[in-house]
Scaffold this motif. Sequence first.
Motif, PDB file in Angstrom:
ATOM      1  N   MET A  41      -2.442  78.301  84.230  1.00  0.00           N
ATOM      2  CA  MET A  41      -2.377  76.166  83.441  1.00  0.00           C
ATOM      3  C   MET A  41      -1.538  76.968  82.608  1.00  0.00           C
ATOM      4  N   ILE A  42      -0.224  75.938  82.692  1.00  0.00           N
ATOM      5  CA  ILE A  42       1.019  75.732  81.947  1.00  0.00           C
ATOM      6  C   ILE A  42       0.356  75.257  80.357  1.00  0.00           C
ATOM      7  N   VAL A  43      -0.849  74.919  80.001  1.00  0.00           N
ATOM      8  CA  VAL A  43      -0.606  74.505  78.491  1.00  0.00           C
ATOM      9  C   VAL A  43      -2.041  75.272  78.169  1.00  0.00           C
ATOM     10  N   SER A  44      -1.539  76.124  77.297  1.00  0.00           N
ATOM     11  CA  SER A  44      -3.365  77.676  76.674  1.00  0.00           C
ATOM     12  C   SER A  44      -3.999  76.509  76.360  1.00  0.00           C
ATOM     13  N   LEU A  45      -5.562  77.178  76.088  1.00  0.00           N
ATOM     14  CA  LEU A  45      -6.741  76.315  76.083  1.00  0.00           C
ATOM     15  C   LEU A  45      -6.621  76.358  73.875  1.00  0.00           C
ATOM     16  N   PRO A  46      -5.635  76.971  73.126  1.00  0.00           N
ATOM     17  CA  PRO A  46      -5.654  77.170  72.391  1.00  0.00           C
ATOM     18  C   PRO A  46      -4.765  75.969  71.907  1.00  0.00           C
ATOM     19  N   LYS A  47      -3.241  76.353  72.056  1.00  0.00           N
ATOM     20  CA  LYS A  47      -3.045  75.094  72.224  1.00  0.00           C
ATOM     21  C   LYS A  47      -2.905  73.409  71.989  1.00  0.00           C
ATOM     22  N   ALA A  48      -4.196  73.754  73.459  1.00  0.00           N
ATOM     23  CA  ALA A  48      -4.729  72.532  73.594  1.00  0.00           C
ATOM     24  C   ALA A  48      -5.745  71.456  72.706  1.00  0.00           C
ATOM     25  N   LYS A  49      -6.252  72.928  72.150  1.00  0.00           N
ATOM     26  CA  LYS A  49      -7.551  72.507  71.306  1.00  0.00           C
ATOM     27  C   LYS A  49      -6.617  72.053  70.085  1.00  0.00           C
ATOM     28  N   LYS A  50      -4.873  72.897  69.606  1.00  0.00           N
ATOM     29  CA  LYS A  50      -4.387  72.794  68.368  1.00  0.00           C
ATOM     30  C   LYS A  50      -4.068  70.936  68.427  1.00  0.00           C
ATOM     31  N   TYR A  51      -3.545  70.480  69.653  1.00  0.00           N
ATOM     32  CA  TYR A  51      -2.847  69.659  70.303  1.00  0.00           C
ATOM     33  C   TYR A  51      -4.307  67.847  70.376  1.00  0.00           C
ATOM     34  N   LEU A  52      -5.884  68.474  71.065  1.00  0.00           N
ATOM     35  CA  LEU A  52      -6.608  67.804  70.425  1.00  0.00           C
ATOM     36  C   LEU A  52      -7.071  67.769  68.696  1.00  0.00           C
ATOM     37  N   ARG A  53      -6.553  68.403  68.150  1.00  0.00           N
ATOM     38  CA  ARG A  53      -7.100  69.148  66.446  1.00  0.00           C
ATOM     39  C   ARG A  53      -9.059  69.694  66.989  1.00  0.00           C
ATOM     40  N   ILE A  54      -9.023  70.471  67.546  1.00  0.00           N
ATOM     41  CA  ILE A  54     -10.407  70.244  67.837  1.00  0.00           C
ATOM     42  C   ILE A  54     -10.811  71.703  66.925  1.00  0.00           C
ATOM     43  N   LYS A  94       5.397  73.979  87.102  1.00  0.00           N
ATOM     44  CA  LYS A  94       5.703  75.045  85.704  1.00  0.00           C
ATOM     45  C   LYS A  94       7.408  74.805  85.543  1.00  0.00           C
ATOM     46  N   ALA A  95       8.132  74.906  86.008  1.00  0.00           N
ATOM     47  CA  ALA A  95       9.195  75.470  85.677  1.00  0.00           C
ATOM     48  C   ALA A  95      10.212  74.233  85.031  1.00  0.00           C
ATOM     49  N   CYS A  96       9.434  72.947  85.081  1.00  0.00           N
ATOM     50  CA  CYS A  96      10.112  71.689  84.247  1.00  0.00           C
ATOM     51  C   CYS A  96       9.789  72.115  82.656  1.00  0.00           C
ATOM     52  N   GLY A  97       9.242  73.092  82.226  1.00  0.00           N
ATOM     53  CA  GLY A  97       9.443  73.249  81.182  1.00  0.00           C
ATOM     54  C   GLY A  97       8.217  72.294  79.929  1.00  0.00           C
ATOM     55  N   PRO A  98       8.944  71.602  79.162  1.00  0.00           N
ATOM     56  CA  PRO A  98       8.641  70.986  78.121  1.00  0.00           C
ATOM     57  C   PRO A  98       8.097  69.200  78.624  1.00  0.00           C
ATOM     58  N   ILE A  99       8.704  68.779  79.857  1.00  0.00           N
ATOM     59  CA  ILE A  99       8.504  67.885  80.159  1.00  0.00           C
ATOM     60  C   ILE A  99       7.147  68.143  80.910  1.00  0.00           C
ATOM     61  N   ALA A 100       7.130  69.047  81.601  1.00  0.00           N
ATOM     62  CA  ALA A 100       5.631  69.222  82.256  1.00  0.00           C
ATOM     63  C   ALA A 100       4.518  69.765  81.038  1.00  0.00           C
ATOM     64  N   LYS A 101       4.951  70.512  80.221  1.00  0.00           N
ATOM     65  CA  LYS A 101       3.967  70.496  78.322  1.00  0.00           C
ATOM     66  C   LYS A 101       3.191  69.044  78.131  1.00  0.00           C
ATOM     67  N   THR A 102       4.577  68.713  78.092  1.00  0.00           N
ATOM     68  CA  THR A 102       4.167  67.543  76.985  1.00  0.00           C
ATOM     69  C   THR A 102       3.183  66.119  77.763  1.00  0.00           C
ATOM     70  N   ALA A 103       3.446  66.063  79.060  1.00  0.00           N
ATOM     71  CA  ALA A 103       2.591  64.885  80.067  1.00  0.00           C
ATOM     72  C   ALA A 103       1.467  65.727  80.393  1.00  0.00           C
ATOM     73  N   VAL A 104       1.056  67.049  80.101  1.00  0.00           N
ATOM     74  CA  VAL A 104      -0.205  67.576  80.231  1.00  0.00           C
ATOM     75  C   VAL A 104      -1.030  67.449  78.935  1.00  0.00           C
ATOM     76  N   LEU A 105      -0.483  67.622  78.289  1.00  0.00           N
ATOM     77  CA  LEU A 105      -1.391  67.056  76.846  1.00  0.00           C
ATOM     78  C   LEU A 105      -1.125  65.916  76.725  1.00  0.00           C
ATOM     79  N   TYR A 106      -0.058  64.823  76.471  1.00  0.00           N
ATOM     80  CA  TYR A 106      -0.720  63.498  77.125  1.00  0.00           C
ATOM     81  C   TYR A 106      -1.904  62.968  77.326  1.00  0.00           C
ATOM     82  N   THR A 107      -1.869  63.473  78.806  1.00  0.00           N
ATOM     83  CA  THR A 107      -2.452  63.570  80.144  1.00  0.00           C
ATOM     84  C   THR A 107      -4.654  64.002  79.155  1.00  0.00           C
ATOM     85  N   VAL A 108      -4.026  64.744  78.889  1.00  0.00           N
ATOM     86  CA  VAL A 108      -5.262  65.571  78.199  1.00  0.00           C
ATOM     87  C   VAL A 108      -6.079  64.758  76.769  1.00  0.00           C
TER      88      VAL A 108
END
Length: 91
Positions: free
Chosen positions: A1-14, A46-60
């Motif tokens: 996955m492009i975004v790790s579980l810990p990073k997603a949990k931090k973003y979601l404040r879980i 994955k090669a799109c880096g920050p743009i892809a990660k931002t989109a995934v975090l927004y979607t989550v």
Amino acid sequence: MIVSLPKAKKYLRIDTDDEDDIVRKLLRAAEKLCMDVARLEQEEFKACGPIAKTAVLYTVGYLYEHRDEADHRALTMTLRSLLMGIRREGF
């Protein structure tokens, strides 16, 4: 996955591990949706880096916060705008 579980949990404040399973499922769904909207394969995305990660975090975040009443059409339209710079033309 492009975004790790810990990073997603931090973003979601879980802070607990109680919702790890649902967050993992949402991460997989978010990444797949973003790749579909961008019309890219996994490695290209994955090669799109920050743009892809931002989109995934927004979607989550959207899917997590709107579990009961998510407007998937509105989400997809927003993702089209977010991913316009990396989105492949045509099919």
